[in-house]
Design a protein around this motif. Structure first.
Motif, PDB file in Angstrom:
ATOM      1  N   UNK A 115       0.842  -1.193   0.000  1.00  0.00           N
ATOM      2  CA  UNK A 115       0.000   0.000   0.000  1.00  0.00           C
ATOM      3  C   UNK A 115       0.878   1.244   0.000  1.00  0.00           C
ATOM      4  N   UNK A 116       0.521   2.196  -0.825  1.00  0.00           N
ATOM      5  CA  UNK A 116       1.328   3.409  -0.921  1.00  0.00           C
ATOM      6  C   UNK A 116       1.268   4.216   0.366  1.00  0.00           C
ATOM      7  N   UNK A 117       0.197   4.101   1.116  1.00  0.00           N
ATOM      8  CA  UNK A 117       0.077   4.865   2.358  1.00  0.00           C
ATOM      9  C   UNK A 117       0.987   4.333   3.455  1.00  0.00           C
ATOM     10  N   UNK A 118       1.507   3.130   3.297  1.00  0.00           N
ATOM     11  CA  UNK A 118       2.397   2.573   4.321  1.00  0.00           C
ATOM     12  C   UNK A 118       3.870   2.800   4.005  1.00  0.00           C
ATOM     13  N   UNK A 119       4.169   3.581   2.965  1.00  0.00           N
ATOM     14  CA  UNK A 119       5.552   3.791   2.554  1.00  0.00           C
ATOM     15  C   UNK A 119       6.420   4.320   3.693  1.00  0.00           C
ATOM     16  N   UNK A 120       5.992   5.386   4.347  1.00  0.00           N
ATOM     17  CA  UNK A 120       6.815   5.989   5.412  1.00  0.00           C
ATOM     18  C   UNK A 120       7.057   5.007   6.550  1.00  0.00           C
ATOM     19  N   UNK A 121       6.019   4.334   6.987  1.00  0.00           N
ATOM     20  CA  UNK A 121       6.180   3.369   8.084  1.00  0.00           C
ATOM     21  C   UNK A 121       7.134   2.255   7.671  1.00  0.00           C
ATOM     22  N   UNK A 122       7.023   1.812   6.439  1.00  0.00           N
ATOM     23  CA  UNK A 122       7.896   0.761   5.921  1.00  0.00           C
ATOM     24  C   UNK A 122       9.352   1.220   5.910  1.00  0.00           C
ATOM     25  N   UNK A 123       9.588   2.415   5.406  1.00  0.00           N
ATOM     26  CA  UNK A 123      10.953   2.942   5.327  1.00  0.00           C
ATOM     27  C   UNK A 123      11.534   3.126   6.731  1.00  0.00           C
ATOM     28  N   UNK A 124      10.750   3.685   7.644  1.00  0.00           N
ATOM     29  CA  UNK A 124      11.254   3.916   8.998  1.00  0.00           C
ATOM     30  C   UNK A 124      11.503   2.605   9.732  1.00  0.00           C
TER      31      UNK A 124
END
Length: 169
Positions: free
Chosen positions: A64-73
């Motif tokens: 999901x594109x909305x989980x990008x930041x959480x994934x990266x962090x």
């Protein structure tokens, strides 16, 4: 923000230019976060480089594109933890890795996950389906279910804990 989601989505689908732009735009945030998570400046620099490499290699697996930041962090935290363990001569897995899930065949895990979701009480099942399957944002779920954002987050957290318990059993 909308533009960033378009960029993430294009990168996920193989647009190399979008991916390179996304990495360039994300690097300052990744660096700032790494500096708060890692023991030293050189570890932070190493964590940033490793994170950028992993995002470059695995962006297509982002669901999901909305989980990008959480994934990266999460990648940054894992890298800082790995570097700290390496510096202190420790090699064991961090506590948030669950070996019970690592060696299971994907189809078996998928069937168990479906069963786990079906076993949830209705109020938890519906937030998990909306968030993780239909990819609604927290705000959209709150409006849909007439809950506060905090209530949605709490239900998602509890539902994920119940799913984890089910899968570990």
């Amino acid at each position: 923000m909308e533009n960033r989601f378009v960029l993430i989505d294009a990168a996920r689908h193989g647009d190399r230019t979008a991916l390179e732009r996304l990495l360039a735009e994300s690097q300052p945030d990744i660096r700032r976060y790494a500096q708060t998570q890692c023991a030293g400046t050189s570890d932070a620099d190493d964590a940033v480089q490793e994170t950028l490499l992993l995002v470059y290699q695995r962006i297509g697996a982002l669901r999901t594109i909305t989980s990008f930041s959480a994934w990266v962090f999460a990648i940054v935290r894992r890298e800082c933890s790995r570097l700290w363990r390496k510096m202190h001569g420790q090699t064991e897995l961090p506590p948030d890795d669950h070996p019970a899930f690592i060696d299971r065949p994907e189809l078996e895990l998928r069937a168990d996950l479906i069963a786990a979701i079906h076993s949830l009480p209705d109020r938890y099942r519906e937030v998990i389906v909306l968030r993780d399957i239909q990819e609604y944002s927290i705000g959209e779920i709150a409006v849909e279910l007439r809950l506060t954002r905090e209530g949605v987050k709490s239900r998602i957290h509890r539902a994920r804990l119940m799913i984890r318990e089910y899968l570990e059993d």
